[in-house]
Design an enzyme around this catalytic site. Structure first.
Site, PDB file in Angstrom:
ATOM      1  N   LYS A  57       1.155  -0.994   0.266  1.00 26.85           N
ATOM      2  CA  LYS A  57      -0.061   0.113  -0.027  1.00 26.85           C
ATOM      3  C   LYS A  57       0.912   1.068   0.297  1.00 26.85           C
ATOM      4  O   LYS A  57       0.614   2.017  -0.518  1.00 26.85           O
ATOM      5  CB  LYS A  57      -0.704  -0.163   1.644  1.00 26.85           C
ATOM      6  CG  LYS A  57      -1.925  -0.484   0.948  1.00 26.85           C
ATOM      7  CD  LYS A  57      -2.764  -1.051   2.165  1.00 26.85           C
ATOM      8  CE  LYS A  57      -3.219  -2.264   1.959  1.00 26.85           C
ATOM      9  NZ  LYS A  57      -4.522  -3.050   3.609  1.00 26.85           N
ATOM     10  N   GLN A 101      -4.801  -1.789   9.747  1.00 24.32           N
ATOM     11  CA  GLN A 101      -4.222  -2.963   8.924  1.00 24.32           C
ATOM     12  C   GLN A 101      -4.859  -4.397  10.065  1.00 24.32           C
ATOM     13  O   GLN A 101      -4.906  -3.746  11.286  1.00 24.32           O
ATOM     14  CB  GLN A 101      -3.133  -2.377   8.666  1.00 24.32           C
ATOM     15  CG  GLN A 101      -2.416  -4.158   8.042  1.00 24.32           C
ATOM     16  CD  GLN A 101      -3.416  -4.657   6.793  1.00 24.32           C
ATOM     17  OE1 GLN A 101      -3.238  -3.236   6.524  1.00 24.32           O
ATOM     18  NE2 GLN A 101      -3.657  -5.176   6.721  1.00 24.32           N
ATOM     19  N   ASP A 124     -11.033   2.930   4.089  1.00 25.62           N
ATOM     20  CA  ASP A 124     -11.325   0.994   4.456  1.00 25.62           C
ATOM     21  C   ASP A 124     -13.053   0.658   4.024  1.00 25.62           C
ATOM     22  O   ASP A 124     -13.208   0.348   3.583  1.00 25.62           O
ATOM     23  CB  ASP A 124     -10.921   0.017   5.270  1.00 25.62           C
ATOM     24  CG  ASP A 124      -9.483  -0.623   5.389  1.00 25.62           C
ATOM     25  OD1 ASP A 124      -9.494  -0.445   3.351  1.00 25.62           O
ATOM     26  OD2 ASP A 124      -9.271  -0.491   5.514  1.00 25.62           O
TER      27      ASP A 124
END
Ligand code: NAD
Length: 295
Positions: A57, A101, A124
């Site tokens: 990422k 994460q 997200d």
């Protein structure tokens, strides 16, 4: 007899195009005198797979002109300290996107943490407010994997209007948001969601013009489950043993690729299909969080 094989939907190529578009938008944004978009990635514990995802990422952000910083913590970080960190990032005007994460260590309540992220910085798209907007069709941040699949369908010329779509899997990350995106006005698919308790699953799948597999089982979708000419999108990422590889394993999807490509009209490979799109859409979400625009 000659058999037609499905055309391959090249996720790497489509993702590269999306990433270039994001870069062009970021360049135009900074050329107007704004600072570059900033993404903070919070990585807790030493899980090597998570660390590798985060590196990917960060690399993609850098290439697109997005500043990303990984904040790394030991696995014993307390829930209270994580919530304080998120509150600080929420209030920091120099931070546009926040990504925690997953998975989190067991002592941390994941739902509580994801609710603590400001919806405007929730790249997200896990916050209930963003999930609600997705369901009602409001504009806003979209969950990266399903949004990436929508982008693939669109850019591959696959007609969703009037199509019968079947999604296998009902996770909050893939299956449920996928179904919600497909059913929106303007997309206009007729959607069925299948899961581990669905009777006659193969029959349901055979009706699909668009079949999306998000199960997590290697080779689950076999050729007899696929309608001739269907578009088959394989979300699964599964490790299978492969002694011919140095690592001892290789990655495969949820679809029995070699057999299904003889029946399907379009198919995504694994790797090189949905995976690269997920990262590209994270960049797009960060751009939107920073600028309020998708382009
Ligand atoms: P999950 O484990 O949360 O959900 C799996 C779903 O599959 C469940 O809803 C379950 O009902 C369904 N299922 C399980 N067994 C079934 C059966 N026998 N018949 C019908 N349905 C069954 O998984 P997830 O997070 O949605 O991920 C699914 C797969 O996609 C995994 O392999 C994951 O690694 C992969 N994934 C890939 C990306 C990407 O970027 N390519 C992103 C997210 C997830």
């Amino acid at each position: 007899m000659e058999t037609a094989t499905a055309s391959l939907i090249d996720g790497r190529q489509i993702a590269a195009t999306v990433r270039q578009e994001v870069k062009a938008s970021v360049d135009a944004w900074t050329a107007k005198g704004h600072r570059a978009p900033v993404l903070k990635v919070v990585l807790i514990g030493g899980d090597p797979a998570s660390a590798s995802y985060v590196r990917g990422k960060n690399r993609a952000c850098a290439e697109a002109g997005i500043e990303s910083e990984t904040m790394t913590y030991d696995a014993d970080l307390s829930e209270a300290d994580l919530l304080t960190l998120i509150r600080d990032l929420n209030g920091d005007p120099n931070v546009d996107g926040i990504l925690i994460q997953l998975p989190l260590p067991r002592h941390i309540d994941e739902a509580k943490v994801l609710r603590a992220i400001s919806p405007a910085k929730d790249v997200d798209c896990f916050h209930p407010e963003n999930v609600g907007n997705l369901v009602t069709g409001e504009p806003g941040l979209k969950p990266a994997t399903p949004a990436g699949i929508m982008e693939m369908l669109k850019r591959s010329g696959i007609e969703t209007r009037g199509a019968t779509a079947v999604v296998i899997g009902r996770s909050n990350i893939v299956g449920k948001p996928m179904a919600n995106l497909l059913v929106q006005k303007g997309i206009d698919a007729t959607v069925t969601v299948c899961h581990s308790r669905t009777p006659d699953l193969a029959d349901v799948c055979r009706r699909a013009d668009i079949l999306i597999a998000a199960i997590g089982r290697a080779g689950f979708v076999t050729a007899d489950m696929v309608k001739p000419g269907a578009a088959v999108i394989d979300v699964g990422i599964n490790r299978v043993e492969d002694p011919t590889r140095k690592s001892g394993y290789r990655l495969v999807g949820d679809v029995d690729f070699n057999a299904v490509r003889e029946v399907a009209g379009h198919i995504t490979p694994v790797p090189g299909g949905v995976g690269p799109m997920t990262i590209a859409m994270l960049l797009k979400n960060t751009l939107f969080a920073a600028t309020g625009s998708w382009s």
